[in-house]
Design an enzyme around this catalytic site. Sequence first.
Site, short mmCIF file in Angstrom:
data_model
loop_
_atom_site.label_atom_id
_atom_site.label_comp_id
_atom_site.label_asym_id
_atom_site.label_seq_id
_atom_site.Cartn_x
_atom_site.Cartn_y
_atom_site.Cartn_z
N ASP A 1 5.82 32.41 30.05
CA ASP A 1 6.98 31.86 30.75
C ASP A 1 8.06 32.93 30.93
O ASP A 1 8.72 32.98 31.96
CB ASP A 1 7.60 30.70 29.95
CG ASP A 1 6.68 29.50 29.88
OD1 ASP A 1 5.83 29.37 30.79
OD2 ASP A 1 6.79 28.70 28.94
N GLY B 1 -1.11 6.12 -4.66
CA GLY B 1 -1.73 6.52 -3.38
C GLY B 1 -0.96 5.91 -2.20
O GLY B 1 -0.64 4.73 -2.23
N HIS C 1 11.94 12.05 -10.03
CA HIS C 1 12.20 10.69 -9.57
C HIS C 1 11.07 9.74 -9.94
O HIS C 1 10.87 8.71 -9.28
CB HIS C 1 12.46 10.69 -8.06
CG HIS C 1 11.37 11.39 -7.29
ND1 HIS C 1 11.34 12.75 -7.13
CD2 HIS C 1 10.27 10.92 -6.67
CE1 HIS C 1 10.26 13.08 -6.43
NE2 HIS C 1 9.60 11.98 -6.14
N HIS D 1 7.89 9.58 -0.68
CA HIS D 1 9.21 9.80 -1.30
C HIS D 1 10.03 10.79 -0.49
O HIS D 1 9.50 11.83 -0.09
CB HIS D 1 9.03 10.36 -2.72
CG HIS D 1 8.20 9.50 -3.62
ND1 HIS D 1 7.59 9.96 -4.77
CD2 HIS D 1 7.86 8.18 -3.53
CE1 HIS D 1 6.94 8.98 -5.35
NE2 HIS D 1 7.06 7.88 -4.61
N HIS E 1 0.47 11.90 5.87
CA HIS E 1 -0.20 12.13 4.58
C HIS E 1 -0.66 10.81 3.98
O HIS E 1 -1.76 10.69 3.45
CB HIS E 1 0.75 12.80 3.58
CG HIS E 1 1.09 14.22 3.91
ND1 HIS E 1 0.13 15.15 4.25
CD2 HIS E 1 2.28 14.88 3.92
CE1 HIS E 1 0.74 16.32 4.46
NE2 HIS E 1 2.02 16.18 4.28
N HIS F 1 -2.17 19.06 5.62
CA HIS F 1 -1.38 19.94 6.49
C HIS F 1 -2.23 20.65 7.53
O HIS F 1 -3.35 21.08 7.23
CB HIS F 1 -0.62 20.97 5.65
CG HIS F 1 0.60 20.39 5.02
ND1 HIS F 1 1.12 20.83 3.83
CD2 HIS F 1 1.42 19.39 5.43
CE1 HIS F 1 2.20 20.12 3.54
NE2 HIS F 1 2.39 19.24 4.49
N ASP G 1 0.85 -1.21 0.00
CA ASP G 1 0.00 0.00 0.00
C ASP G 1 0.88 1.25 0.00
O ASP G 1 0.67 2.17 -0.77
CB ASP G 1 -0.89 0.02 1.26
CG ASP G 1 -1.87 -1.14 1.29
OD1 ASP G 1 -2.39 -1.49 0.21
OD2 ASP G 1 -2.11 -1.70 2.38
N GLU H 1 18.86 15.59 0.34
CA GLU H 1 18.99 16.05 1.74
C GLU H 1 19.98 15.13 2.45
O GLU H 1 20.19 13.99 2.02
CB GLU H 1 17.64 15.99 2.48
CG GLU H 1 16.49 16.63 1.77
CD GLU H 1 16.71 18.07 1.42
OE1 GLU H 1 17.60 18.70 2.02
OE2 GLU H 1 16.03 18.58 0.52
N HIS I 1 5.76 12.63 9.62
CA HIS I 1 4.92 13.62 8.95
C HIS I 1 4.38 13.06 7.63
O HIS I 1 3.18 13.10 7.36
CB HIS I 1 5.73 14.90 8.72
CG HIS I 1 5.01 15.94 7.92
ND1 HIS I 1 4.42 17.05 8.49
CD2 HIS I 1 4.79 16.06 6.58
CE1 HIS I 1 3.86 17.79 7.54
NE2 HIS I 1 4.08 17.21 6.37
N GLU I 2 5.29 12.53 6.79
CA GLU I 2 4.88 12.05 5.47
C GLU I 2 3.90 10.88 5.58
O GLU I 2 2.95 10.79 4.82
CB GLU I 2 6.10 11.64 4.64
CG GLU I 2 7.06 12.77 4.33
CD GLU I 2 6.39 13.98 3.69
OE1 GLU I 2 5.40 13.81 2.95
OE2 GLU I 2 6.86 15.11 3.93
N HIS J 1 7.71 14.12 0.08
CA HIS J 1 6.27 14.25 -0.14
C HIS J 1 5.63 12.87 -0.13
O HIS J 1 6.33 11.86 -0.24
CB HIS J 1 5.94 15.04 -1.43
CG HIS J 1 6.53 14.48 -2.68
ND1 HIS J 1 7.06 15.26 -3.68
CD2 HIS J 1 6.68 13.20 -3.12
CE1 HIS J 1 7.49 14.51 -4.67
NE2 HIS J 1 7.27 13.25 -4.35
#
Lengths: 367, 78
Positions: free
Chosen positions: A187, A93, A69, A97, A123, A129, A59, A102, A119-120, A84
Amino acid sequence: YNHFPRKLKWQNTNITFRIVNYTPDLKKSDVDRAIRNALNVWADVTPLTFKKLNEGIADIMISFGSKEHGDYNPFDGPNGLLAHAYPPGPGIGGDTHFDEDEHWTKDSSTYNLFIVAAHELGHALGMSHSSDPGALMYPVYSYGEGFPLAEDDIEGIQELYGPNPNHRKVKPKPDAPQKCDPMLSFDAVTELRGETIIFKDRFYWRIHPQFVEPEQTLIKNTWPSLPNKVDAAYENPEKDQVFIFSGIRMWALNGYTLVDGYPKYIHKLGLPKSVRKIDAAVHIRETGKTLLFTDEEYWSYDEASGSMDTGYPRSIETDFPGMGDEVDAAAFHYGYLYFFHEHVQYEYSYNSRKVIRVLRANSIFNC
Amino acid sequence: AGPLPHDNPDNVRLAERYLHRFYGLPAGLRGRKASLDAFQDKIKEMQEFFKLEVTGNLDENTLDVMQQPRCGVPDVGE
């Protein structure tokens, strides 16, 4: 939090993933661990389970690639776009990637693969977001330790899949504080070259005289080596330095840059070892003294001689009548001291030695 | 004082690329007025999302956010 249009989600809870290739920046086992841990973050708060495939179509197909890419959605070289992922669905779906240009790490230097993967994969599970800067699904990278999901992320993913039936105990990060919350407390407050910086939890607000709206940012985004919680801060404009206190340590900033040679222990200022935390600090330009507030007392530090004044600590309640016995944050403007305690701000005349006005703490934001 | 950020053609190009990628700024040649309106509307959308001051102008704060490392998924689902 936000979802993709039509609230795309996986129709079953047993999801497969495959790591198609590996970055040379890390050991294969470190990549495996980062991805597995990132999936576990979401599994902890949902009924989802993840099974790793070593071949065939999964999946969620995970890969590292540079520039164009294969999906007509190219990366852009170092920095900028980091990764992303596609929302749940057949074919591409769910695929995730990472930009091979980086430098991927397992610590806080450059880009932490676990944080970006978490994080990815959000998604890939259907999360879009978030505009909450404290949420994992906020689109801008920031490094943080501990469980990476905020309450906002958990509410979002549970709206799609429901909670984990096994009630796994997690410690989510709190949502970003709202500047107009009537119960908001601070604070620490300091000036920084004409701007006002207000620390609260993992965040700080920056009030610039030419900006109408305060800007809220994670402390770690600007100063990755500072702790997540600041107790007190003050500016010494003569030295052009801002001092930041957290626990028994202190840091110095010149502009937004951390000064070498820090952190130092607060006891170097002349405080006794029994003081483990400074609640508030404020520099009084006219006298060259810095007042350091600890519990129900305060100390006076002479900036010129670099030593504590004798006769201190003194009682806050006695010397600053009318504003209680504890202080969260303090600032000094044009002969007035501004003390913050819980959601209240006291405007105190330094010359007439009395409280002039009592305001809400967040009146500083024009709330 | 230096030129305002929005006067710098590099900044405008950076902003156009950013808005095209993350806020669906339509590509292609259009009338100058329509093009400026679309650009400002998309900047406003972005400023609102990031809780910046919503001006529609390419100010320093807005440019700062555009230059931060980030995820490549658009901020608006549609």
